[in-house]
Design a protein around this motif. Sequence first.
Motif, PDB file in Angstrom:
ATOM      1  N   LEU A 368       0.828  -1.208   0.000  1.00  0.00           N
ATOM      2  CA  LEU A 368       0.000   0.000   0.000  1.00  0.00           C
ATOM      3  C   LEU A 368       0.863   1.259   0.000  1.00  0.00           C
ATOM      4  O   LEU A 368       0.562   2.245  -0.690  1.00  0.00           O
ATOM      5  CB  LEU A 368      -0.935  -0.007   1.214  1.00  0.00           C
ATOM      6  CG  LEU A 368      -2.083  -1.019   1.173  1.00  0.00           C
ATOM      7  CD1 LEU A 368      -2.799  -1.071   2.526  1.00  0.00           C
ATOM      8  CD2 LEU A 368      -3.070  -0.663   0.061  1.00  0.00           C
ATOM      9  N   MET A 369       1.969   1.228   0.768  1.00  0.00           N
ATOM     10  CA  MET A 369       2.888   2.370   0.788  1.00  0.00           C
ATOM     11  C   MET A 369       3.518   2.583  -0.581  1.00  0.00           C
ATOM     12  O   MET A 369       3.618   3.721  -1.063  1.00  0.00           O
ATOM     13  CB  MET A 369       3.969   2.141   1.856  1.00  0.00           C
ATOM     14  CG  MET A 369       3.456   2.186   3.285  1.00  0.00           C
ATOM     15  SD  MET A 369       4.685   1.592   4.484  1.00  0.00           S
ATOM     16  CE  MET A 369       6.007   2.755   4.230  1.00  0.00           C
ATOM     17  N   ALA A 370       3.922   1.477  -1.226  1.00  0.00           N
ATOM     18  CA  ALA A 370       4.573   1.595  -2.534  1.00  0.00           C
ATOM     19  C   ALA A 370       3.608   2.095  -3.604  1.00  0.00           C
ATOM     20  O   ALA A 370       4.012   2.777  -4.548  1.00  0.00           O
ATOM     21  CB  ALA A 370       5.153   0.239  -2.950  1.00  0.00           C
ATOM     22  N   MET A 371       2.324   1.761  -3.449  1.00  0.00           N
ATOM     23  CA  MET A 371       1.327   2.178  -4.434  1.00  0.00           C
ATOM     24  C   MET A 371       1.035   3.675  -4.404  1.00  0.00           C
ATOM     25  O   MET A 371       0.709   4.271  -5.419  1.00  0.00           O
ATOM     26  CB  MET A 371       0.007   1.425  -4.198  1.00  0.00           C
ATOM     27  CG  MET A 371       0.010  -0.026  -4.572  1.00  0.00           C
ATOM     28  SD  MET A 371      -1.564  -0.816  -4.144  1.00  0.00           S
ATOM     29  CE  MET A 371      -2.696   0.039  -5.266  1.00  0.00           C
ATOM     30  N   THR A 372       1.149   4.242  -3.215  1.00  0.00           N
ATOM     31  CA  THR A 372       0.619   5.591  -3.008  1.00  0.00           C
ATOM     32  C   THR A 372       1.643   6.706  -3.165  1.00  0.00           C
ATOM     33  O   THR A 372       1.262   7.882  -3.160  1.00  0.00           O
ATOM     34  CB  THR A 372      -0.019   5.692  -1.607  1.00  0.00           C
ATOM     35  OG1 THR A 372       0.945   5.297  -0.610  1.00  0.00           O
ATOM     36  CG2 THR A 372      -1.225   4.780  -1.493  1.00  0.00           C
ATOM     37  N   THR A 373       2.924   6.387  -3.295  1.00  0.00           N
ATOM     38  CA  THR A 373       3.920   7.459  -3.377  1.00  0.00           C
ATOM     39  C   THR A 373       5.160   6.999  -4.134  1.00  0.00           C
ATOM     40  O   THR A 373       5.453   5.802  -4.212  1.00  0.00           O
ATOM     41  CB  THR A 373       4.341   7.924  -1.964  1.00  0.00           C
ATOM     42  OG1 THR A 373       5.281   8.999  -2.074  1.00  0.00           O
ATOM     43  CG2 THR A 373       4.983   6.792  -1.192  1.00  0.00           C
ATOM     44  N   MET A 374       5.879   7.983  -4.694  1.00  0.00           N
ATOM     45  CA  MET A 374       7.176   7.729  -5.301  1.00  0.00           C
ATOM     46  C   MET A 374       8.292   8.318  -4.442  1.00  0.00           C
ATOM     47  O   MET A 374       9.432   8.378  -4.871  1.00  0.00           O
ATOM     48  CB  MET A 374       7.232   8.329  -6.703  1.00  0.00           C
ATOM     49  CG  MET A 374       6.360   7.596  -7.731  1.00  0.00           C
ATOM     50  SD  MET A 374       6.844   5.859  -7.954  1.00  0.00           S
ATOM     51  CE  MET A 374       8.479   6.040  -8.649  1.00  0.00           C
ATOM     52  N   ASN A 375       7.956   8.727  -3.222  1.00  0.00           N
ATOM     53  CA  ASN A 375       8.958   9.256  -2.302  1.00  0.00           C
ATOM     54  C   ASN A 375      10.008   8.187  -2.015  1.00  0.00           C
ATOM     55  O   ASN A 375       9.680   7.048  -1.664  1.00  0.00           O
ATOM     56  CB  ASN A 375       8.285   9.703  -1.002  1.00  0.00           C
ATOM     57  CG  ASN A 375       9.274  10.226   0.027  1.00  0.00           C
ATOM     58  OD1 ASN A 375       9.845   9.470   0.792  1.00  0.00           O
ATOM     59  ND2 ASN A 375       9.479  11.535   0.008  1.00  0.00           N
ATOM     60  N   THR A 376      11.271   8.562  -2.154  1.00  0.00           N
ATOM     61  CA  THR A 376      12.363   7.576  -2.050  1.00  0.00           C
ATOM     62  C   THR A 376      12.397   6.881  -0.697  1.00  0.00           C
ATOM     63  O   THR A 376      12.479   5.652  -0.616  1.00  0.00           O
ATOM     64  CB  THR A 376      13.714   8.265  -2.310  1.00  0.00           C
ATOM     65  OG1 THR A 376      13.716   8.830  -3.622  1.00  0.00           O
ATOM     66  CG2 THR A 376      14.856   7.253  -2.198  1.00  0.00           C
ATOM     67  N   ALA A 377      12.311   7.645   0.391  1.00  0.00           N
ATOM     68  CA  ALA A 377      12.402   7.059   1.730  1.00  0.00           C
ATOM     69  C   ALA A 377      11.237   6.117   2.004  1.00  0.00           C
ATOM     70  O   ALA A 377      11.421   5.011   2.545  1.00  0.00           O
ATOM     71  CB  ALA A 377      12.452   8.166   2.779  1.00  0.00           C
ATOM     72  N   VAL A 378      10.040   6.533   1.631  1.00  0.00           N
ATOM     73  CA  VAL A 378       8.858   5.711   1.885  1.00  0.00           C
ATOM     74  C   VAL A 378       8.900   4.425   1.064  1.00  0.00           C
ATOM     75  O   VAL A 378       8.593   3.337   1.569  1.00  0.00           O
ATOM     76  CB  VAL A 378       7.572   6.515   1.584  1.00  0.00           C
ATOM     77  CG1 VAL A 378       6.340   5.625   1.735  1.00  0.00           C
ATOM     78  CG2 VAL A 378       7.462   7.721   2.503  1.00  0.00           C
ATOM     79  N   ARG A 379       9.303   4.552  -0.200  1.00  0.00           N
ATOM     80  CA  ARG A 379       9.365   3.346  -1.032  1.00  0.00           C
ATOM     81  C   ARG A 379      10.453   2.388  -0.544  1.00  0.00           C
ATOM     82  O   ARG A 379      10.276   1.159  -0.612  1.00  0.00           O
ATOM     83  CB  ARG A 379       9.622   3.728  -2.496  1.00  0.00           C
ATOM     84  CG  ARG A 379       8.400   4.338  -3.180  1.00  0.00           C
ATOM     85  CD  ARG A 379       8.677   4.636  -4.642  1.00  0.00           C
ATOM     86  NE  ARG A 379       8.791   3.423  -5.444  1.00  0.00           N
ATOM     87  CZ  ARG A 379       7.763   2.748  -5.946  1.00  0.00           C
ATOM     88  NH1 ARG A 379       6.523   3.151  -5.721  1.00  0.00           N
ATOM     89  NH2 ARG A 379       7.956   1.675  -6.686  1.00  0.00           N
ATOM     90  N   TYR A 380      11.558   2.908  -0.049  1.00  0.00           N
ATOM     91  CA  TYR A 380      12.598   2.025   0.476  1.00  0.00           C
ATOM     92  C   TYR A 380      12.111   1.324   1.745  1.00  0.00           C
ATOM     93  O   TYR A 380      12.359   0.123   1.944  1.00  0.00           O
ATOM     94  CB  TYR A 380      13.871   2.803   0.755  1.00  0.00           C
ATOM     95  CG  TYR A 380      15.067   1.914   1.038  1.00  0.00           C
ATOM     96  CD1 TYR A 380      15.386   0.853   0.191  1.00  0.00           C
ATOM     97  CD2 TYR A 380      15.880   2.124   2.149  1.00  0.00           C
ATOM     98  CE1 TYR A 380      16.476   0.031   0.434  1.00  0.00           C
ATOM     99  CE2 TYR A 380      16.979   1.315   2.405  1.00  0.00           C
ATOM    100  CZ  TYR A 380      17.264   0.268   1.540  1.00  0.00           C
ATOM    101  OH  TYR A 380      18.342  -0.552   1.788  1.00  0.00           O
ATOM    102  N   LEU A 381      11.378   2.049   2.601  1.00  0.00           N
ATOM    103  CA  LEU A 381      10.789   1.427   3.788  1.00  0.00           C
ATOM    104  C   LEU A 381       9.804   0.328   3.383  1.00  0.00           C
ATOM    105  O   LEU A 381       9.745  -0.731   4.025  1.00  0.00           O
ATOM    106  CB  LEU A 381      10.081   2.479   4.635  1.00  0.00           C
ATOM    107  CG  LEU A 381       9.324   1.967   5.871  1.00  0.00           C
ATOM    108  CD1 LEU A 381      10.275   1.258   6.833  1.00  0.00           C
ATOM    109  CD2 LEU A 381       8.597   3.118   6.569  1.00  0.00           C
ATOM    110  N   SER A 382       9.066   0.558   2.309  1.00  0.00           N
ATOM    111  CA  SER A 382       8.102  -0.446   1.859  1.00  0.00           C
ATOM    112  C   SER A 382       8.799  -1.745   1.452  1.00  0.00           C
ATOM    113  O   SER A 382       8.238  -2.835   1.606  1.00  0.00           O
ATOM    114  CB  SER A 382       7.278   0.096   0.687  1.00  0.00           C
ATOM    115  OG  SER A 382       8.029   0.149  -0.514  1.00  0.00           O
TER     116      SER A 382
END
Length: 489
Positions: A368-382
């Motif tokens: 869900l995190m990866a779907m909703t943003t292209m922010n680098t930190a958030v996608r790496y956490l996902s």
Amino acid sequence: MSNRPFHEVAYERLPCEDNDIEDSLDSDTIARNVINVGFPERQHVERRLLRKLDLRMSILVLIYTLNYIDRNNAAAARLRGFEDDLHLEGQQFNTILSSFFVGYTLMQVPSNMYLDKVGRPSIYLPTCMAIWGLISVLMGHFIGAACARFFLGIAEAPFFPGALFILSKWYKRREVGKRTAILFGGLMMSNAFGSLLASAILDAMDGIMGRAAWRWLFYVEGSTTVFVAIFALFILPDFPAMPCSWLTAEEQALAQLRMDEDVAGSKEEEMEDLNGGQSGLKQALADWKVWWLALALTNINVFLSFGLFFPTLSATLGYNPMVSLLLCTPPWLFAACAAYFMSRHSDQAGERFGHIAISLLVGIAGFLMAMTTMNTAVRYLSLFLMAQSYAASSILFAWISNSISRPPSKGSVGLAFINAFSSLGSIAGSYVWQKSWGPSYRGSCAICIGAGALCIIMLWIFRRHLMKLNQEIKSKGEAGQSNEFTYLI
């Protein structure tokens, strides 16, 4: 588990003692020792047995690491010219990946049937390992990528169901979860350190002897597999009933006694099956639990399909290929720790479903995190949250082994069939992460979320069924019909 001294347990003649081999166990001598002299306390002998077992079984982790490195090195090679040099277009790369699982699916059931019959995993599995290492080397020469991947799948197929079968032969139900998690640690170590190894090879060996870096990746990793296979021939154990030079007589007798105790309540059913003349294959295919678990595991394999494309997902963070490979390591190290501690707690609590569901729900949160943003930190956490989902697969395999392990012929075929059938999920998963859906891969994440949710529902239904069976077993016990076997839920 009984805490009686081992010398109070009646000695039973071991199957291996029927062989006319000079170094076979002398049953009369052993029986006299058991009755007249006695052995040390059972707990002491058992601890010593488990230490020896764990030490030898540890090579399975290394083999599984190499198994997945050779399986997934095409994903790393993709970042350094594999597609361009082979002029691959559209879905051709995905087809090359999926061809592996065709061979992998076809070979698993006959492989475990053969292993159950011959009982020599110490020879059979290392031989298969050497063969897949040689095929991996040939991938560097490119003798038809899809064809080579197909035969790589055939050669790799015997290992994982065979390893699970070995564990189920030596460890009790409440011991096997942690060992399965440690085995799965090899998978996650392959993703972690495989990326580091691939990064080093791809960066340092490009152009040596006029060969592209991705070719050297196959040469080096395949040759390493063959080298380790030679050592595995002398380390892997056979089954408890086979002659074991590395165990004392009392340790081998206790190894067999432990497994008899662990399935005390299933002996009547096992004898009925033997008297009925049913083969392990017929028993497995006639049990709806086998089909249900196969479908559940198929959904998990779709859910975990991101593992095949992890370097590609890491590359969506925007870094160069070398950094992208290096960034793959921390999520898999985290996943290995999560799988170990969750599986260990699952063993201690004697509970499976809740631990699987929690791991899958955390993975769904990652998607869900990866779907909703292209922010680098958030996608790496996902990526961390996705990777820990492999803990669910580890615990599910332990649950499967607990639930269909008897009789042994059914257990060996059932494990292989479930793993083989579930490879259909890996074949489908090869097409879930299409290049045209990047870099967000929202559609891919949505498919994985659906597969994970369906798996949770199916396993909840399975848990309810096992609870009903346990209640029936309890009722029989209260009625005076001895049956100590119960299912873990």
